[in-house]
Structures are given as C-alpha cells and as structure tokens.
Scaffold this active site. Structure first.
Site, PDB file in Angstrom:
ATOM      1  N   ALA A   1     -16.872  25.112  33.566  1.00 24.92           N
ATOM      2  CA  ALA A   1     -17.394  23.619  33.726  1.00 24.92           C
ATOM      3  C   ALA A   1     -16.750  23.197  34.892  1.00 24.92           C
ATOM      4  O   ALA A   1     -17.486  22.141  35.423  1.00 24.92           O
ATOM      5  CB  ALA A   1     -16.562  23.101  32.359  1.00 24.92           C
TER       6      ALA A   1
ATOM      7  N   ASN B   1     -10.898  30.944  31.616  1.00 25.04           N
ATOM      8  CA  ASN B   1     -11.509  31.812  30.506  1.00 25.04           C
ATOM      9  C   ASN B   1     -12.620  32.214  30.756  1.00 25.04           C
ATOM     10  O   ASN B   1     -13.282  33.239  30.309  1.00 25.04           O
ATOM     11  CB  ASN B   1     -11.327  30.952  29.110  1.00 25.04           C
ATOM     12  CG  ASN B   1     -10.033  31.006  28.344  1.00 25.04           C
ATOM     13  OD1 ASN B   1      -9.282  32.091  28.640  1.00 25.04           O
ATOM     14  ND2 ASN B   1      -9.741  30.208  27.367  1.00 25.04           N
ATOM     15  N   THR B   2     -13.426  31.518  31.441  1.00 28.63           N
ATOM     16  CA  THR B   2     -14.959  31.582  31.884  1.00 28.63           C
ATOM     17  C   THR B   2     -14.912  33.099  32.402  1.00 28.63           C
ATOM     18  O   THR B   2     -16.200  33.835  32.109  1.00 28.63           O
ATOM     19  CB  THR B   2     -15.527  30.793  33.143  1.00 28.63           C
ATOM     20  OG1 THR B   2     -15.271  29.312  32.438  1.00 28.63           O
ATOM     21  CG2 THR B   2     -16.913  30.998  33.224  1.00 28.63           C
TER      22      THR B   2
ATOM     23  N   HIS C   1     -11.992  35.463  17.133  1.00 22.54           N
ATOM     24  CA  HIS C   1     -13.161  36.572  17.209  1.00 22.54           C
ATOM     25  C   HIS C   1     -12.825  37.868  16.720  1.00 22.54           C
ATOM     26  O   HIS C   1     -11.712  38.124  16.670  1.00 22.54           O
ATOM     27  CB  HIS C   1     -13.297  36.655  18.792  1.00 22.54           C
ATOM     28  CG  HIS C   1     -14.448  37.414  19.331  1.00 22.54           C
ATOM     29  ND1 HIS C   1     -14.765  38.609  19.044  1.00 22.54           N
ATOM     30  CD2 HIS C   1     -15.547  36.779  19.964  1.00 22.54           C
ATOM     31  CE1 HIS C   1     -16.006  39.026  19.376  1.00 22.54           C
ATOM     32  NE2 HIS C   1     -16.695  37.767  20.026  1.00 22.54           N
TER      33      HIS C   1
ATOM     34  N   GLU D   1     -19.882  40.227  21.341  1.00 24.70           N
ATOM     35  CA  GLU D   1     -20.801  40.228  20.318  1.00 24.70           C
ATOM     36  C   GLU D   1     -22.184  40.879  20.758  1.00 24.70           C
ATOM     37  O   GLU D   1     -23.022  41.256  19.667  1.00 24.70           O
ATOM     38  CB  GLU D   1     -20.917  38.745  19.733  1.00 24.70           C
ATOM     39  CG  GLU D   1     -21.549  38.431  18.720  1.00 24.70           C
ATOM     40  CD  GLU D   1     -21.341  36.991  18.097  1.00 24.70           C
ATOM     41  OE1 GLU D   1     -20.080  36.718  18.061  1.00 24.70           O
ATOM     42  OE2 GLU D   1     -22.204  36.199  17.935  1.00 24.70           O
TER      43      GLU D   1
ATOM     44  N   ARG E   1     -23.004  44.193  19.284  1.00 22.22           N
ATOM     45  CA  ARG E   1     -23.546  44.213  17.999  1.00 22.22           C
ATOM     46  C   ARG E   1     -25.116  43.714  17.991  1.00 22.22           C
ATOM     47  O   ARG E   1     -25.902  44.321  17.551  1.00 22.22           O
ATOM     48  CB  ARG E   1     -22.697  43.402  17.237  1.00 22.22           C
ATOM     49  CG  ARG E   1     -21.593  44.000  16.695  1.00 22.22           C
ATOM     50  CD  ARG E   1     -20.585  43.048  15.629  1.00 22.22           C
ATOM     51  NE  ARG E   1     -19.897  42.319  16.813  1.00 22.22           N
ATOM     52  CZ  ARG E   1     -19.493  41.162  16.449  1.00 22.22           C
ATOM     53  NH1 ARG E   1     -19.774  40.664  15.312  1.00 22.22           N
ATOM     54  NH2 ARG E   1     -18.791  40.386  17.261  1.00 22.22           N
TER      55      ARG E   1
ATOM     56  N   ARG F   1     -18.788  34.453  13.373  1.00 20.77           N
ATOM     57  CA  ARG F   1     -17.443  34.909  13.846  1.00 20.77           C
ATOM     58  C   ARG F   1     -16.593  34.879  12.693  1.00 20.77           C
ATOM     59  O   ARG F   1     -15.664  35.632  12.416  1.00 20.77           O
ATOM     60  CB  ARG F   1     -17.168  34.446  15.095  1.00 20.77           C
ATOM     61  CG  ARG F   1     -17.874  34.835  16.234  1.00 20.77           C
ATOM     62  CD  ARG F   1     -17.488  34.103  17.695  1.00 20.77           C
ATOM     63  NE  ARG F   1     -18.244  34.696  18.821  1.00 20.77           N
ATOM     64  CZ  ARG F   1     -18.004  34.500  19.864  1.00 20.77           C
ATOM     65  NH1 ARG F   1     -17.248  33.573  20.289  1.00 20.77           N
ATOM     66  NH2 ARG F   1     -18.771  35.216  20.850  1.00 20.77           N
TER      67      ARG F   1
ATOM     68  N   HIS G   1      -9.578  33.411  20.127  1.00 23.70           N
ATOM     69  CA  HIS G   1     -10.361  33.309  21.065  1.00 23.70           C
ATOM     70  C   HIS G   1     -11.051  31.989  21.945  1.00 23.70           C
ATOM     71  O   HIS G   1     -10.922  31.863  23.234  1.00 23.70           O
ATOM     72  CB  HIS G   1     -11.739  33.947  20.809  1.00 23.70           C
ATOM     73  CG  HIS G   1     -12.756  34.161  21.542  1.00 23.70           C
ATOM     74  ND1 HIS G   1     -12.444  34.954  22.764  1.00 23.70           N
ATOM     75  CD2 HIS G   1     -14.064  33.848  21.472  1.00 23.70           C
ATOM     76  CE1 HIS G   1     -13.461  34.777  23.478  1.00 23.70           C
ATOM     77  NE2 HIS G   1     -14.391  34.393  22.756  1.00 23.70           N
ATOM     78  N   HIS G   2     -11.061  30.994  21.180  1.00 26.87           N
ATOM     79  CA  HIS G   2     -11.370  29.799  21.503  1.00 26.87           C
ATOM     80  C   HIS G   2     -10.837  28.622  20.799  1.00 26.87           C
ATOM     81  O   HIS G   2     -10.820  28.534  19.637  1.00 26.87           O
ATOM     82  CB  HIS G   2     -13.225  29.775  21.499  1.00 26.87           C
ATOM     83  CG  HIS G   2     -13.702  28.742  22.216  1.00 26.87           C
ATOM     84  ND1 HIS G   2     -14.178  28.679  23.565  1.00 26.87           N
ATOM     85  CD2 HIS G   2     -13.925  27.469  21.832  1.00 26.87           C
ATOM     86  CE1 HIS G   2     -14.613  27.473  23.889  1.00 26.87           C
ATOM     87  NE2 HIS G   2     -14.564  26.776  22.882  1.00 26.87           N
TER      88      HIS G   2
ATOM     89  N   ARG H   1     -17.730  28.213  16.493  1.00 27.08           N
ATOM     90  CA  ARG H   1     -18.648  28.224  17.461  1.00 27.08           C
ATOM     91  C   ARG H   1     -19.327  29.550  17.424  1.00 27.08           C
ATOM     92  O   ARG H   1     -18.899  30.767  17.192  1.00 27.08           O
ATOM     93  CB  ARG H   1     -17.991  28.492  18.819  1.00 27.08           C
ATOM     94  CG  ARG H   1     -18.536  28.566  20.069  1.00 27.08           C
ATOM     95  CD  ARG H   1     -17.763  28.268  21.266  1.00 27.08           C
ATOM     96  NE  ARG H   1     -16.843  29.384  21.551  1.00 27.08           N
ATOM     97  CZ  ARG H   1     -17.138  30.626  22.151  1.00 27.08           C
ATOM     98  NH1 ARG H   1     -18.554  30.875  22.501  1.00 27.08           N
ATOM     99  NH2 ARG H   1     -16.404  31.465  22.076  1.00 27.08           N
TER     100      ARG H   1
ATOM    101  N   VAL I   1     -20.533  29.266  26.917  1.00 24.16           N
ATOM    102  CA  VAL I   1     -21.289  29.139  28.242  1.00 24.16           C
ATOM    103  C   VAL I   1     -22.356  28.103  28.448  1.00 24.16           C
ATOM    104  O   VAL I   1     -22.322  27.257  29.389  1.00 24.16           O
ATOM    105  CB  VAL I   1     -21.679  30.356  28.479  1.00 24.16           C
ATOM    106  CG1 VAL I   1     -22.325  30.389  30.038  1.00 24.16           C
ATOM    107  CG2 VAL I   1     -20.618  31.620  28.632  1.00 24.16           C
TER     108      VAL I   1
HETATM  109  P1  ADP Z   1     -13.945  26.081  30.724  1.00 21.97           P
HETATM  110  O1  ADP Z   1     -14.704  27.315  30.180  1.00 21.97           O
HETATM  111  O2  ADP Z   1     -14.041  24.681  29.971  1.00 21.97           O
HETATM  112  O3  ADP Z   1     -14.398  25.829  32.357  1.00 21.97           O
HETATM  113  P2  ADP Z   1     -11.601  27.583  31.770  1.00 21.97           P
HETATM  114  O4  ADP Z   1     -10.650  28.098  30.968  1.00 21.97           O
HETATM  115  O5  ADP Z   1     -13.047  28.670  32.246  1.00 21.97           O
HETATM  116  O6  ADP Z   1     -12.365  26.383  30.756  1.00 21.97           O
HETATM  117  O7  ADP Z   1     -11.348  27.024  33.206  1.00 21.97           O
HETATM  118  C1  ADP Z   1     -10.368  25.772  32.995  1.00 21.97           C
HETATM  119  C2  ADP Z   1      -9.445  26.092  34.099  1.00 21.97           C
HETATM  120  O8  ADP Z   1      -8.473  24.915  34.534  1.00 21.97           O
HETATM  121  C3  ADP Z   1      -8.497  27.597  34.216  1.00 21.97           C
HETATM  122  O9  ADP Z   1      -8.722  28.069  35.641  1.00 21.97           O
HETATM  123  C4  ADP Z   1      -7.028  26.742  34.413  1.00 21.97           C
HETATM  124  O10 ADP Z   1      -6.089  27.553  35.001  1.00 21.97           O
HETATM  125  C5  ADP Z   1      -7.240  25.395  34.944  1.00 21.97           C
HETATM  126  N1  ADP Z   1      -6.047  24.502  34.600  1.00 21.97           N
HETATM  127  C6  ADP Z   1      -5.696  24.426  33.393  1.00 21.97           C
HETATM  128  N2  ADP Z   1      -4.785  23.540  33.645  1.00 21.97           N
HETATM  129  C7  ADP Z   1      -4.614  22.856  34.588  1.00 21.97           C
HETATM  130  C8  ADP Z   1      -3.950  21.873  35.608  1.00 21.97           C
HETATM  131  N3  ADP Z   1      -2.926  21.314  35.014  1.00 21.97           N
HETATM  132  N4  ADP Z   1      -4.247  21.663  36.742  1.00 21.97           N
HETATM  133  C9  ADP Z   1      -5.062  22.718  37.588  1.00 21.97           C
HETATM  134  N5  ADP Z   1      -5.900  23.407  37.061  1.00 21.97           N
HETATM  135  C10 ADP Z   1      -5.576  23.777  35.524  1.00 21.97           C
END
Ligand code: ADP
Length: 504
Positions: free
Chosen positions: A70, A97-98, A296, A312, A315, A336, A439-440, A479, A485
C-alpha cells in the site's frame, strides 16, 4: 437464524449497491492515469539499498508511513500526480506483510482473464466477496475495489509487474486470482517490482525510520515525528498517507479484540504492530470491525521453526486436505473461516496439504516450501502415508476417489467445484502438515473511497489518508484470498493520488 439474516443483508446490500457499482473495468480505466514506462521487474532481486538519512528533508508534499504494497503504491501514485514524496519504514527492510503474501491479486474483467477465456464480471466479484465477508463488507469500498481492479492489473503491468497466471481462490466460482507468470508467490515479486520503480523514480525510502506521531494543526495532519536511527525529527508535509499495516503480530491487541486467539501462531512480520491505527486514533480517527481477525487454515507451524503460510493457490491448483486418518474432511475451496473451523473441529486440529508432481511442476512457490524443509516427499502414495503416519489404504482410496471427482467434475463427498483441473496421478507425491494461524487483521481505520481517514461522525480528518491493512471495512468478517493484494494496490493508488491532490 443469524446466518439467514446475514444472507438477506448481503443480498439487499448487493442489490442496493450494484446500481451504483457495476461500472465496467474499461470505463474505470478511462478515468485513471496509467504509467507508460514498461520496465522489467526483477523478481528475486533481494539486495536492496535505501536512502541515506543525511538526505532527509524538513518537508515533503506527501509523507507515506510504511513500505508495504500500500505504501509503495501510494508513493509511486503520489509522484505520478506531481507530489514530492518520501516513505518512512520502521523496519530495516521494506515490504512488511506484503513480502509474505503468497497467493496473488484478485481482479475481474482483466485482459489476462479475457486472453484465457475466463468470463468474469465486476458484479460477480462484488457479490462473491460480499458473500465471503458475510454481507458485512463496506459496500462502497468493495464497489470501488472491484470496479478498479482490472485497471490496477494494467497499471502494474505498465510498470513491469505482470500478474498473468490466473487461478482460483477459496470462495470464488471464477479463476480471478492473478499471479506472476511462473506461479511464484506474489509478495516478493510485487515488493521487488515496486522497489525497482521507487528507485527508478528517485522516490526516497528511509528505513529504520519509526513514525511515532502524526502531527496536526487545527485538526489537519501536517507531518510526522519520526525517529531515524536514534534521532527524533519533525518533518512537515501537506498530506500524510498512513500505510503502516495491520496488528497481526501484536498479541496484546489481538487478545484485546479476540481473547480466544491467545494461543495461535501468527504468519505476520514483526512490524505488524498496529502503530498506524494508534497514530491516527490520536487525531480522532474512528476504527471499524477491529475484532475481525482472519485465521488462515494452512499455516506450517512445526516446533522451533517460524510459522509459514501455505498458499491457498496450491489448493486452487488442485491440492487436497487430508486428516490424520488420510481422509478428506471438507471442501478445500470453501472460504478461509470455514476451512479453518473444519480443521479445528478435527480431534488432532491439524491436517496435511497433499499434491502430486504435476502440481509441483506448475507452482514455483513450492520451491520455497521445499527450501524451508516443509514438504514431505515420497515416490508413492503408500510411502507418503507411511512418512506422515496416516493409513496408506485410506490415503490411496482418498486420492482414487478424488481423481474420479476430477474426471466427473463432481465432488460427491464435499461439493468442491473449483481447483479441479488436474488429477493427482504423477509421483512423487508431497504433503505439508498445517494448522490454522493468525493471518490478517481485517478491521482498522475507517476510510471512504477517497481513502480519507474518517472520524466517528463521518467527517474526514483533513490531510490524512490511509490504505491497506491499516484500514477496515472492505473485507467484512472474512477476507477472500487475493483480496489483500487487490486492497493494497487499488486503495494505495487512490491514497497516493488523493494525498497529492490535497497537497496542491
Ligand atoms: P500493507 O499490506 O497494508 O501495505 P504491510 O504490512 O505490507 O501493509 O506494510 C506496512 C509497513 O508499515 C510495514 O513494513 C511496517 O514495518 C511499516 N510500519 C508499521 N508501523 C510503522 C511506523 N510506526 N513507522 C514506519 N513504518 C511503520
């Protein structure tokens, strides 16, 4: 009784919203800008360099918190819309998490579906997601997501991120989940591709940059406090995009909202601590559906090893689930929540994902499972059964029955209708032991389709935008795989664009 009411509600919402929703993807794409550069995204380019902290400026048009899908998508889109933008990431590496996302991106009416003769529609994508979410999805957000999904696939393709392999996700009747052509996990490929674009477009990415506050003046977001290394700095911005992800690794928050999950493992990266929610709440942001936390069904979780998600899509490509007796026990392509519940109902509370060499050859993401030592492999089903300690007779009979269902396209035992394109007849055979895991986090900040962060009274906090797992509402109470994604790319783009417009 309760379930019927959900259905009624889902149908009413669908009928009510579809009138406003059913914009075709070609119409949607006309309204959006699209990058023309066609660069090859290099999958597996793991060596990354980040912006030196000495280059940090005092002010930007747009600051993006978080470097997951994102955040990176928002930053690229903000720059496309003319903004001077920077990303702050608290971890030493980007991706969040991406990076761990193993499936793909759901989208309807796409060019790749059309090339493969898949007859899908935005309305069906909407209806099936709403059904999966038990009618509790925010209808406007969902509508926006499906209507802009094909255009988002085109946009990704235009910047060198090509998701052309289309398969099935649990809960969907159409092949709709888009993955890299070689069937590899979407996460690493997407993160590498977005990173390449950030570098090419000179968008600064500061890592080890922990945002501790979103600053405001007269209720309008106007920058952040960020600790870079050991130094705290206040950086001003005309708009802030909060893309800091979910709270799936914050057990305190998880158990606050869902105490029964206290013993579950999590598939989340350690930075998924819910900071983005707390930072925005301080400015008066409202949250929605915080107790909607997705489990999940297929998480590898052996003692002493990091939990690892088995996609998934495996499957969707034809794998089955068997219990400790070597028997199937449920429709593997159900949603899920339902598959997780079915595993938890087994006395042993675990199961095996079983597949054959044909599937192994088709799905590159299995390389990783093998590298991690997750797979058990044997030349025959009888040997596989011996290795994993289930009855050989049962496993052989289970697979024999399954192969008949595939030929007849009729699963008389559990009513599975998708992921039945190939039988399981070519050795060696494989099994991965799995059980459900956190998971989410589906709940989060309340936003509208402009990705403005909303207060309880529905008014927007000026200058504050949010996208991705930090937000809530689009997925409802369950979800569908592949919709995270879609969420991060589609709303990430919108957040970057809208923040840049606000900053003008
Ligand atoms: P999304 O799937 O919504 O993009 P992600 O988990 O892939 O979410 O990415 C969110 C990112 O934001 C992670 O890399 C996480 O480490 C980062 N993050 C979380 N808290 C903070 C913060 N306080 N300052 C900077 N980055 C942060």
């Amino acid at each position: 009784m309760k379930k019927n009411w959900f259905k009624v509600l889902a149908c009413l919402l669908a009928i009510f919203v579809l009138a406003a929703c059913g914009k075709s993807s070609s119409e949607a794409s006309k309204e959006s800008s699209s990058s023309s550069s066609k660069e090859e995204a290099v999958s597996g380019a793991s060596q990354k360099t980040y912006t030196d902290p000495s280059e940090l400026k005092d002010s930007y048009d747009v600051i993006v918190i978080g470097s997951g899908g994102a955040g990176m998508t928002a930053a690229i889109s903000a720059q496309e819309a003319g903004a001077d933008v920077a990303i702050f990431e608290k971890m030493p590496i980007i991706g969040g998490n991406t990076s761990k996302s193993s499936g793909g991106m759901n989208a309807s009416e796409t060019k790749f579906q059309k090339e493969q003769g898949i007859d899908d529609s935005n309305d069906l994508f909407y209806e099936e997601t709403l059904k999966g979410g038990k009618g509790t999805n925010n209808p406007e957000l969902l509508c926006y997501m499906v209507d802009n999904s094909a255009e988002a696939i085109d946009w990704l393709d235009s910047i060198g991120i090509t998701l052309s392999d289309v398969t099935f996700s649990g809960g969907f009747s159409k092949a709709r989940i888009h993955r890299p052509a070689d069937g590899s996990a979407v996460g690493g490929y997407l993160v590498d591709g977005l990173y390449n674009n950030l570098m090419e477009k000179d968008i600064p990415v500061f890592v080890n940059a922990d945002v501790t506050e979103i600053t405001e003046k007269d209720g309008q977001a106007n920058g952040v406090k960020v600790t870079v290394g050991k130094e705290e700095k206040t950086i001003s911005a005309k708009a802030v995009v909060d893309a800091a992800g979910g709270f799936g690794a914050n057990m305190e928050m998880i158990t606050e909202y869902k105490p029964e999950l206290k013993d579950y493992v999590t598939t989340n990266h350690e930075g998924a601590t819910g900071d983005g929610i707390k930072l925005a709440e301080k400015l008066g942001a409202a949250t929605v559906q915080m107790d909607q936390i997705q489990i999940h069904p297929t998480v590898y979780q052996e003692e002493g090893k990091a939990p690892f998600l088995v996609s998934e899509a495996i499957r969707g490509e034809g794998a089955i689930l068997v219990n400790a007796e070597g028997n199937r026990f449920y429709n593997e392509m159900e949603t899920r929540d339902n598959v997780s519940a079915a595993i938890n109902k087994l006395p042993e509370q675990y199961a095996y994902v079983v597949f054959d060499q044909q599937l192994r050859e088709h799905s590159k993401s299995i390389d990783t499972y093998e590298e991690q030592g997750m797979t058990v492999k044997a030349d025959s089903l009888a040997d596989l059964a011996k290795e994993i300690g289930v009855s050989a007779d049962n496993l052989e009979k289970t697979v024999e029955n399954w192969n008949e269902y595939v030929v007849d396209k009729n699963d008389t035992e559990f009513g599975r209708t998708t992921g039945m394109d190939r039988d399981m007849s070519k050795g060696p055979f494989y099994a991965i032991k799995i059980a459900p895991g956190i998971h989410h986090t589906m709940g989060g900040l309340k936003i509208n389709t402009n990705t403005e962060v909303l207060k309880e009274d529905g008014s927007a906090i000026p200058g504050l935008y949010a996208a991705g797992e930090v937000t809530g509402g689009v997925h409802g109470s369950n979800r569908i795989g592949g919709n995270a994604v879609a969420d991060i790319v589609i709303f990430g783009r919108q957040a970057g664009t809208k923040a840049a417009e606000f900053a003008k």
